[in-house]
Structure formats: C-alpha cells, structure tokens
Design a protein around this motif. Structure first.
Motif, short mmCIF file in Angstrom:
data_model
loop_
_atom_site.label_atom_id
_atom_site.label_comp_id
_atom_site.label_asym_id
_atom_site.label_seq_id
_atom_site.Cartn_x
_atom_site.Cartn_y
_atom_site.Cartn_z
N GLY A 89 0.80 -1.21 0.00
CA GLY A 89 0.00 0.00 0.00
C GLY A 89 0.84 1.27 0.00
N ASP A 90 2.08 1.20 0.46
CA ASP A 90 2.98 2.35 0.41
C ASP A 90 3.57 2.43 -0.99
N TRP A 91 3.53 3.61 -1.61
CA TRP A 91 4.03 3.73 -2.98
C TRP A 91 5.50 3.31 -3.07
N ALA A 92 6.30 3.58 -2.03
CA ALA A 92 7.72 3.26 -2.08
C ALA A 92 7.98 1.75 -2.03
N TRP A 98 10.31 1.94 -8.55
CA TRP A 98 11.72 2.24 -8.74
C TRP A 98 12.21 1.74 -10.09
N GLN A 99 12.77 2.65 -10.87
CA GLN A 99 13.14 2.35 -12.25
C GLN A 99 14.62 2.14 -12.46
N GLN A 100 15.44 2.68 -11.57
CA GLN A 100 16.87 2.54 -11.75
C GLN A 100 17.56 2.63 -10.39
N ALA A 123 13.66 9.98 -5.12
CA ALA A 123 14.91 9.24 -4.95
C ALA A 123 14.93 8.68 -3.53
N TRP A 124 15.47 7.47 -3.39
CA TRP A 124 15.53 6.79 -2.10
C TRP A 124 16.96 6.32 -1.91
N PHE A 125 17.60 6.78 -0.83
CA PHE A 125 19.00 6.48 -0.55
C PHE A 125 19.10 5.42 0.54
N ASP A 126 20.13 4.56 0.44
CA ASP A 126 20.31 3.57 1.51
C ASP A 126 21.73 3.61 2.06
N GLY A 178 12.76 6.81 -9.08
CA GLY A 178 11.51 6.28 -9.59
C GLY A 178 10.42 7.31 -9.58
N THR A 179 9.21 6.81 -9.79
CA THR A 179 8.05 7.68 -9.91
C THR A 179 7.00 7.29 -8.88
#
Length: 159
Positions: A61-64, A70-72, A145-148, A156-157
């Motif tokens: 349910g969370d978009w992330a 995530w595309q790349q 953008a999501w950083f780890d 992604g979108t």
C-alpha cells in the motif's frame, strides 16, 4: 520561515550543514528549513506513508514499497566520496525539477527538511550524512529518490 519550521541553529542535526569539509553558504543555509515534528508527521503522512514511520517499514500500500515505483538503481557513495560536488549522474538526469521547486528530504516520520531543488543539488552530500533510508520528493512532481546505507539509491516515480 513559518511555525512549521525549526530555526536551523536549533536543529539537532545542524552540524551536517556546518561541517568544515562540506561548507554550506549562508545564503543556502537561509533556505534549509528543518520541520517541527508535527509538520514532519503531516508531510510524511501525506506524501510518504500513513502506515509506517521509517523507510525500512514500508509495506503493501505504500508507494515506495511497490515494485514498479523504482526504475533505476545506482551508487551514491563514490560520488559522495569524490571531490566533485555534482549530484550522481542518474539522479541529475532523472530529476529535472525547476531550481526553485520545493523539495522535502525525509529521514523518517519525525525528521523532514524542506528546501529548494537547487539548494539540495548544491548541498546533497550534507543531507546524506544521515543515510538510513531517506527519501527525496517534491510535492508537485512524481519523481523521487531513495538512498540507503549501503551507498546505493533508487530513482523512480511516485504513484
């Protein structure tokens, strides 16, 4: 600055914008607005998730958490370690926001920083002193953008 903001001088992580090796101009500092816990919660609930409080808790349910978001994936750590202040190439090419676009750098439900795209672009390394899964979003844009902590990021979108 509104009542939703904490003065940067009072922000508990203010040192990330005062680090001697990654100086932030006074002009840019004047455009970096840590949000209060209440304001952070509102942003997180509206734009990130109303189910969890940290990125490592995203669920159905969370978009992330959606596979098609995530595309790349690429590495940010080597760009962060380099002398070059430029954003990693994949982010710079994927995100084409206006310089004055409002962005939120979301560490978790209680820690969000508001700034502009151009201020983030110039100072992205400072924001990533804390790299435990923060998300970069712009409310009027779909890219994210999501950083780890492993030195990678995904672009992604949001849907």
């Amino acid at each position: 600055m509104t009542s939703a903001h904490i003065p940067l001088a009072q922000y508990k992580r203010k040192w990330i914008f005062n680090h001697k090796d990654l100086p932030v101009s006074d002009e840019d500092k004047s455009q970096i607005f840590p949000l209060t816990e209440k304001a952070s919660m509102q942003i997180w609930n509206q734009w990130i998730s109303n189910k969890c409080s940290r990125p490592d808790q995203f669920s159905k349910g969370d978009w992330a958490a959606k596979g098609n978001t995530w595309q790349q994936t690429d590495h940010w750590q080597s760009a962060w370690d380099s002398e070059d202040p430029a954003l990693p190439t994949v982010i710079a090419e994927f995100i084409q926001w206006q310089p004055q676009a409002k962005v939120y750098f979301c560490y978790d439900k209680y820690q969000v920083i508001e700034t502009t795209w151009q201020v983030f672009e110039r100072n992205w390394k400072c924001f990533l002193f804390f790299d435990d899964g923060p998300l970069l979003i712009a409310p009027k844009q779909k890219q994210a953008a999501w950083f780890d902590q492993k030195g990678q990021y995904q672009v992604g979108t949001r849907n």
